[in-house]
Design a protein around this motif. Structure first.
Motif, short mmCIF file in Angstrom:
data_model
loop_
_atom_site.label_atom_id
_atom_site.label_comp_id
_atom_site.label_asym_id
_atom_site.label_seq_id
_atom_site.Cartn_x
_atom_site.Cartn_y
_atom_site.Cartn_z
N ARG A 182 -7.61 13.72 -7.07
CA ARG A 182 -7.63 14.98 -5.61
C ARG A 182 -8.43 16.04 -6.48
O ARG A 182 -8.07 16.73 -7.32
CB ARG A 182 -5.92 15.20 -6.12
CG ARG A 182 -4.93 14.77 -4.64
CD ARG A 182 -4.09 15.54 -4.62
NE ARG A 182 -3.49 16.88 -4.17
CZ ARG A 182 -2.27 16.93 -3.71
NH1 ARG A 182 -1.47 16.28 -4.30
NH2 ARG A 182 -2.08 18.16 -3.60
N ASP A 199 1.06 -1.24 0.03
CA ASP A 199 -0.57 -0.07 0.24
C ASP A 199 1.12 0.94 -0.36
O ASP A 199 1.88 0.97 0.64
CB ASP A 199 -0.87 0.21 1.01
CG ASP A 199 -1.75 0.52 1.65
OD1 ASP A 199 -1.72 1.86 0.83
OD2 ASP A 199 -2.52 1.15 2.92
N THR A 200 0.95 1.62 -0.93
CA THR A 200 2.23 3.58 -1.68
C THR A 200 1.32 4.64 -1.42
O THR A 200 1.03 4.91 -1.72
CB THR A 200 2.92 2.64 -2.89
OG1 THR A 200 1.79 3.27 -3.55
CG2 THR A 200 3.90 1.46 -3.27
N ASP A 212 -1.85 15.54 5.07
CA ASP A 212 -2.57 14.04 5.45
C ASP A 212 -2.66 13.71 7.58
O ASP A 212 -1.56 14.29 7.59
CB ASP A 212 -2.19 13.34 4.84
CG ASP A 212 -2.61 12.62 3.06
OD1 ASP A 212 -3.58 12.61 2.55
OD2 ASP A 212 -1.99 12.42 2.37
N THR A 235 1.36 13.87 -5.38
CA THR A 235 1.98 14.10 -6.28
C THR A 235 4.04 15.08 -6.85
O THR A 235 4.78 15.42 -7.15
CB THR A 235 0.87 15.31 -7.19
OG1 THR A 235 0.10 14.48 -7.04
CG2 THR A 235 1.55 15.88 -8.95
#
Ligand code: WTA
Length: 637
Positions: free
Chosen positions: A515, A399-400, A489, A404
């Motif tokens: 996004r 799970d990466t 985040d 951007t």
């Protein structure tokens, strides 16, 4: 020494080395690449301005790393495998030798059309090999590419072209997506009415959709290639670039205003994407790597084009959509090409899950070795389905987590090397120093804690600026917490020290992994003639991750359904179909504080159907507004 970490112990020691001696660490990684001249200094930086430079004084061209250096030993190895939208159309395979030749050809086309080092080139193409060719041709001559995703409207293209002052745009007559044909050139024509920097348009033939070719401005890709073929020398020497010269601009949404152009530079981006590609996925020399993203997003830039190709990998690109002709398309492709590594999004997995297991079960997926997820938080159910149904519990799932602005993976497991846990991104890449911050700007130490995710130290793949507005870069990423890059985040660090991303803490939505800024959508809705004001929030959506919920005050809506459709159309026109609201609720008023600020927290709770937790409304100008909105929301269901 190899670029690849092979055990958990090695991960731990490499991580330690990357923190204690970052310059030595990254120099040893960079030694695996081809430089025309080595650097004088590995790193100089401050996060105040910010000013970050990696491998200063080094000279290189990223395309020599992605193409030329593989030719001698691996010239005939497939670089790109392309699967068309229609399974009955022939697929294409381009070897490294062929890809280099085509890149050189198109680089000469760009030169013939007056493009020089530093010029900006906008690319608006479907997922065909020519997109990779155009991207690399820009990099070959030092032109800065700005790829715009095919789902954006004319107006969005125009905004991006104007911001970057692009001189040329590469597009195609049309694109295929499932059973739809979309006229890309027509969209570009509309965009170009609003920008005067573009001198040339190069149009690739794909769908034979009728297009209007404007004399002196528009030329056909195929004609331009013929011209360079008759000119004699087909080669195009790689422009010598400084490590810190700009490689590309990619526009992305934030919580305010228009999308910003994230700028990546040649040297650091190359090193970081190559390093993370090899380590996260544990790529082996003859693997077929299938990243399902579109090259219009950063995932495609880093893990279809630059990361895999710099490592001499075979990168599979797919033109179509996962549900055409049916929901087994990804698995057909895995079966057809013996894909070893698949890298996809939680939204794609959730939508395919809903079609039922028979679409997975009918294919032979035994070639798969590694599964990857990207773009949004992956819920346990989707993670488990991926692991069990696709990977047959036999393939590590990575799970990466990244953005951007980061160039490549920030937090992820390394496939089969470091531990994994459903819905956890797990551990930072070597070189990444995460910090969880509290509201007072203090770092939260220890485990079993939640905070805002920042990165304390630079890494080679990080953004350098936002195009044309360096202060916006500083304000957006480096001003919230002193001497830290702020991701936007939220993050939980478990008792074991595992990282789990909890989602955006700002007004950015993540809809199907795309996004989208709430302010952007509001501005678009507000352009509709009947709209007085609007407020956008996200809400949990079973497939898209987040859906867009719009509260709209409209002047008159005798026919509410028609007005809804008109508003959708307006958003499509202004931003693109990807930003269309899922729900529009007409309201008489919005909950505002006495100073006139919209209380989004309240709107979010109503959209989430969590009325019990709407909380204190006594500070509102008019608390009664909330009651009305709650009633209206209930009536919508
Ligand atoms: C979100 C995409 C949870 C996150 C590569 C981030 C994720 C934003 C993950 C960046 C993940 C991306 N788990 N959330 N594995 N990957 N995100 O710029 O909110 O399109 O800030 O880059 O997507 O989106 P972007």
């Amino acid at each position: 020494m190899s670029l690849q970490i092979k055990s958990f112990e090695e991960y731990q020691s490499e991580y330690k080395r990357s923190v204690e001696q970052p310059e030595e660490f990254w120099a040893s990684i960079a030694d695996h690449f081809f430089w025309k001249r080595k650097w004088n200094k590995v790193l100089s930086w401050n996060f105040e301005e910010p000013n970050v430079k990696w491998f200063e004084g080094a000279k290189l061209n990223i395309t020599e790393n992605c193409l030329d250096r593989h030719i001698y030993a691996n010239g005939d190895k497939p670089a790109i495998i392309w699967e068309p939208n229609d399974p009955n159309e022939a697929h294409r395979i381009l070897s490294y030798k062929q890809l280099l030749q085509k890149v050189e050809q198109f680089a000469n086309v760009l030169k013939n059309n007056n493009i020089k080092k530093g010029d900006r080139v906008c690319i608006y193409l479907p997922m065909v090999p020519e997109l990779v060719i155009a991207v690399l041709a820009c990099a070959r001559i030092g032109a800065i590419h700005s790829v715009v995703f095919g789902g954006f409207s004319a107006r969005s293209i125009a905004d991006r072209i104007v911001d970057a002052e692009c001189k040329l745009i590469v597009t195609s007559d049309g694109s295929y997506r499932g059973n739809k044909t979309i006229g890309l050139k027509n969209i570009v024509d509309d965009a170009l009415m609003q920008c005067d920097t573009v001198e040339k348009v190069i149009v690739l033939t794909r769908t034979r959709t009728p297009v209007s070719m404007i004399k002196g401005r528009d030329v056909w890709w195929e004609d331009e290639i013929k011209k360079v073929e008759t000119q004699g020398n087909p080669a195009c020497p790689a422009e010598e670039m400084d490590a810190e010269d700009n490689l590309f601009i990619l526009y992305t949404s934030g919580s305010t205003g228009k999308p910003k152009g994230v700028v990546h530079t040649c040297g650091g981006y190359m090193v970081y994407t190559g390093y993370t590609f090899m380590n996260t996925f544990q790529y082996k020399p003859n693997d077929v790597f299938f990243c399902t993203a579109d090259i219009g997003w950063i995932t495609g830039h880093s893990y279809i084009v630059y990361g895999p190709l710099s490592q001499g990998a075979t990168s599979l690109m797919f033109e179509g959509i996962p549900t055409f002709p049916d929901a087994s398309r990804y698995w057909d492709i895995v079966d057809k090409f013996n894909v070893n590594i698949i890298y996809t999004s939680p939204t794609a997995l959730r939508s395919l899950m809903a079609f039922g297991d028979e679409f997975v079960d009918k294919n032979d997926l035994s070639s798969l070795r590694v599964l990857g997820s990207v773009g949004e938080p992956i819920n346990e159910e989707a993670w488990n389905w991926f692991n069990e149904k696709v990977g047959k519990k036999n393939c590590p799932v990575v799970d990466t987590y990244w953005q951007t602005e980061n160039g490549g993976h920030l937090i992820t497991s390394l496939a089969g090397v470091t531990p994994e846990k459903a819905s956890y991104a797990m551990f930072p890449m070597p070189g990444i120093q995460p910090a969880l911050m509290d509201e007072n700007g203090k770092e939260i130490e220890g485990n079993d804690v939640t905070g805002n995710l920042c990165i304390k130290f630079p890494w080679p793949g990080m953004l350098r600026t936002t195009w044309g507005d360096h202060d916006r870069c500083r304000q957006t990423y480096f001003s919230t917490y002193k001497d830290m890059y702020f991701t936007g985040d939220g993050c939980f660090r478990s008792p074991e020290g595992y990282y789990k991303i909890t989602g955006r803490v700002d007004d950015v939505l993540n809809v199907s992994g795309h996004r989208i800024g709430t302010a952007e959508v509001e501005n678009a809705i507000n352009m509709h003639a009947d709209v007085v004001e609007s407020a956008i929030v996200g809400y949990p959506h079973p497939v898209k991750g987040q859906g867009i919920y719009a509260y709209v005050i409209a002047n008159h809506h005798t026919d509410a359904e028609a007005t809804r459709k008109d508003i959708m159309e307006t958003v499509s026109r202004i931003i693109g179909p990807i930003a269309k609201p899922d729900i529009i609720q007409f309201v008489d008023d919005l909950p505002k504080t006495r100073s006139g600020k919209i209380m989004r927290r309240i709107l979010r709770k109503i959209a989430e159907d969590d009325i019990a937790n709407v909380g204190d409304t006594s500070t509102l100008q008019d608390p009664a507004v909330v009651e009305g909105i709650i009633k209206g929301a209930a009536a919508l269901k």
